[in-house]
Design an enzyme around this catalytic site. Structure first.
Site, PDB file in Angstrom:
ATOM      1  N   GLY A  54      14.476  68.117   8.490  1.00  9.96           N
ATOM      2  CA  GLY A  54      15.526  67.105   8.472  1.00  9.96           C
ATOM      3  C   GLY A  54      16.960  67.624   8.511  1.00  9.96           C
ATOM      4  N   GLU A 110      20.254  70.645   2.662  1.00  7.17           N
ATOM      5  CA  GLU A 110      19.249  69.584   2.790  1.00  7.17           C
ATOM      6  C   GLU A 110      19.874  68.357   3.481  1.00  7.17           C
ATOM      7  OE1 GLU A 110      16.416  68.488   3.073  1.00  7.17           O
ATOM      8  OE2 GLU A 110      15.452  68.035   1.165  1.00  7.17           O
ATOM      9  N   ASP A 111      19.026  67.579   4.130  1.00  8.46           N
ATOM     10  CA  ASP A 111      19.533  66.378   4.805  1.00  8.46           C
ATOM     11  C   ASP A 111      19.891  65.270   3.818  1.00  8.46           C
ATOM     12  OD1 ASP A 111      16.877  65.964   4.110  1.00  8.46           O
ATOM     13  OD2 ASP A 111      16.256  65.183   6.069  1.00  8.46           O
ATOM     14  N   ASP A 114      16.987  62.356  -2.467  1.00  7.98           N
ATOM     15  CA  ASP A 114      16.410  61.058  -2.796  1.00  7.98           C
ATOM     16  C   ASP A 114      15.943  61.109  -4.260  1.00  7.98           C
ATOM     17  OD1 ASP A 114      15.411  58.477  -1.712  1.00  7.98           O
ATOM     18  OD2 ASP A 114      13.431  59.340  -1.964  1.00  7.98           O
ATOM     19  N   LYS A 142      21.351  59.681  -2.203  1.00  8.34           N
ATOM     20  CA  LYS A 142      20.970  58.327  -2.647  1.00  8.34           C
ATOM     21  C   LYS A 142      20.771  58.389  -4.155  1.00  8.34           C
ATOM     22  CE  LYS A 142      17.955  56.870   1.164  1.00  8.34           C
ATOM     23  NZ  LYS A 142      16.551  56.479   1.415  1.00  8.34           N
ATOM     24  N   PHE A 163      16.638  53.005   4.106  1.00  2.00           N
ATOM     25  CA  PHE A 163      15.986  54.089   4.841  1.00  2.00           C
ATOM     26  C   PHE A 163      16.793  54.409   6.098  1.00  2.00           C
ATOM     27  CE2 PHE A 163      12.936  56.580   7.123  1.00  2.00           C
ATOM     28  CZ  PHE A 163      12.364  57.331   6.101  1.00  2.00           C
ATOM     29  N   VAL A 164      17.276  55.642   6.165  1.00  3.16           N
ATOM     30  CA  VAL A 164      18.148  56.023   7.275  1.00  3.16           C
ATOM     31  C   VAL A 164      17.479  57.059   8.169  1.00  3.16           C
ATOM     32  CG1 VAL A 164      20.279  55.450   6.045  1.00  3.16           C
ATOM     33  CG2 VAL A 164      19.334  57.752   5.849  1.00  3.16           C
ATOM     34  N   ASP A 170      14.104  61.538  10.045  1.00  6.16           N
ATOM     35  CA  ASP A 170      13.060  60.870  10.825  1.00  6.16           C
ATOM     36  C   ASP A 170      12.379  59.745  10.067  1.00  6.16           C
ATOM     37  OD1 ASP A 170      11.602  62.557   8.955  1.00  6.16           O
ATOM     38  OD2 ASP A 170       9.839  62.123  10.170  1.00  6.16           O
ATOM     39  N   ARG A 176      14.856  61.731  15.124  1.00  4.13           N
ATOM     40  CA  ARG A 176      15.595  62.928  14.703  1.00  4.13           C
ATOM     41  C   ARG A 176      16.672  63.304  15.710  1.00  4.13           C
ATOM     42  NH1 ARG A 176      12.856  65.475  10.413  1.00  4.13           N
ATOM     43  NH2 ARG A 176      10.576  65.421  10.497  1.00  4.13           N
TER      44      ARG A 176
HETATM   45  P1  IMP Z   1      13.454  64.144  -2.551  1.00  2.00           P
HETATM   46  O1  IMP Z   1      12.652  65.320  -2.975  1.00  2.00           O
HETATM   47  O2  IMP Z   1      12.834  62.834  -2.982  1.00  2.00           O
HETATM   48  O3  IMP Z   1      14.907  64.202  -2.914  1.00  2.00           O
HETATM   49  O4  IMP Z   1      13.221  64.109  -1.018  1.00  2.00           O
HETATM   50  C1  IMP Z   1      14.145  64.196  -0.068  1.00  2.00           C
HETATM   51  C2  IMP Z   1      13.399  64.123   1.244  1.00  2.00           C
HETATM   52  O5  IMP Z   1      12.843  62.822   1.449  1.00  2.00           O
HETATM   53  C3  IMP Z   1      14.347  64.346   2.376  1.00  2.00           C
HETATM   54  O6  IMP Z   1      14.404  65.699   2.728  1.00  2.00           O
HETATM   55  C4  IMP Z   1      13.747  63.503   3.468  1.00  2.00           C
HETATM   56  O7  IMP Z   1      12.801  64.241   4.187  1.00  2.00           O
HETATM   57  C5  IMP Z   1      13.042  62.387   2.772  1.00  2.00           C
HETATM   58  N1  IMP Z   1      13.856  61.156   2.778  1.00  2.00           N
HETATM   59  C6  IMP Z   1      14.348  60.511   1.709  1.00  2.00           C
HETATM   60  N2  IMP Z   1      15.031  59.418   2.056  1.00  2.00           N
HETATM   61  C7  IMP Z   1      15.001  59.375   3.398  1.00  2.00           C
HETATM   62  C8  IMP Z   1      15.579  58.477   4.369  1.00  2.00           C
HETATM   63  O8  IMP Z   1      16.278  57.487   4.069  1.00  2.00           O
HETATM   64  N3  IMP Z   1      15.324  58.776   5.671  1.00  2.00           N
HETATM   65  C9  IMP Z   1      14.587  59.842   6.054  1.00  2.00           C
HETATM   66  N4  IMP Z   1      14.037  60.709   5.187  1.00  2.00           N
HETATM   67  C10 IMP Z   1      14.253  60.482   3.864  1.00  2.00           C
HETATM   68 MG    MG Z   2      13.766  66.595   4.449  1.00  2.00          MG
END
Ligand code: IMP
Ligand code: MG
Length: 190
Positions: A54, A110-111, A114, A142, A163-164, A170, A176
């Site tokens: 991502g 990181e992208d 979450d 977020k 959800f973006v 993706d 992507r």
């Molecule tokens: P975390 O470990 O829950 O913080 O996960 C983050 C990962 O969840 C990111 O690297 C994304 O791959 C995925 N993710 C979370 N929200 C989104 C979204 O809105 N769009 C796309 N991927 C997301």
């Molecule tokens: Mg990711």
């Protein structure tokens, strides 16, 4: 809104245009360059680690704007048990192999942050390996979705709980390649 943008019909709205993304990456690279200039940060290698897939667009834009030498590395992770409460386990599909981390300043790129699990676990991993410093840089945050106590050191933009996709992000491996970030229409994934 940039009317020149040819917007994918699966998107509800554009959140960040290519121009806004360019401004964000420029601002972040300037800040990071300044922060890693002095003392122990300035004299040690800065290893910027792209969290695949991502972050790839964000990462390549960011490293090109850095005004100091950086080393490029990549990790690929997936998290399992996303639906369950505390079993967000990380599986490493691609890792870096250094014999000694003690001289390195690690910056994870990181992208989107979450739940916060991915970055908090990766941070712990590189701390355990003995890195001189470990920091995290996320394009999007977020905060409403956080499940663990984690705050990225660098945040490009705080976004609502939607959800973006696009610019590396993706849904089922799609979108992507879009040069902008937009909110996916809920009917696409529900
Ligand atoms: P975390 O470990 O829950 O913080 O996960 C983050 C990962 O969840 C990111 O690297 C994304 O791959 C995925 N993710 C979370 N929200 C989104 C979204 O809105 N769009 C796309 N991927 C997301
Ligand atoms: Mg990711």
């Amino acid at each position: 809104m940039n009317t020149e943008l040819d917007i994918d019909l699966d998107l509800q709205t554009v959140l960040l245009t290519p121009q806004q993304l360019d401004e964000i990456t420029t601002r972040m690279a300037t800040q990071i360059t300044a922060d890693y200039k002095e003392g122990a940060f300035g004299s040690r290698p800065l290893v910027m680690i792209c969290v695949l897939k991502g972050a790839v667009m964000f990462y390549t834009d960011l490293v090109r704007k850095m005004e100091r030498p950086v080393e490029l590395e990549f990790v690929k992770v997936t998290s399992y048990g996303a639906g369950t409460v505390s079993s967000g386990q990380l599986k490493m599909h691609l890792d870096l192999f250094r014999t000694d981390y003690s001289n390195l300043n690690i910056l994870l790129v990181e992208d989107i942050t979450d739940s916060g699990r991915t970055l908090s676990k990766l941070t712990q991993l590189f701390r355990d390996r003995g890195a001189h410093s470990v920091r995290c840089c996320t394009l999007l945050d977020k905060p409403d979705r956080r499940e663990v106590d984690f705050t990225p050191d660098y945040i490009g933009a705080v976004i609502p709980d939607e959800f973006v996709v696009g610019y590396g992000l993706d849904y089922n491996e799609r979108y992507r390649d879009l040069p902008y970030i937009g909110i996916l229409r809920p009917e696409i994934y529900s």
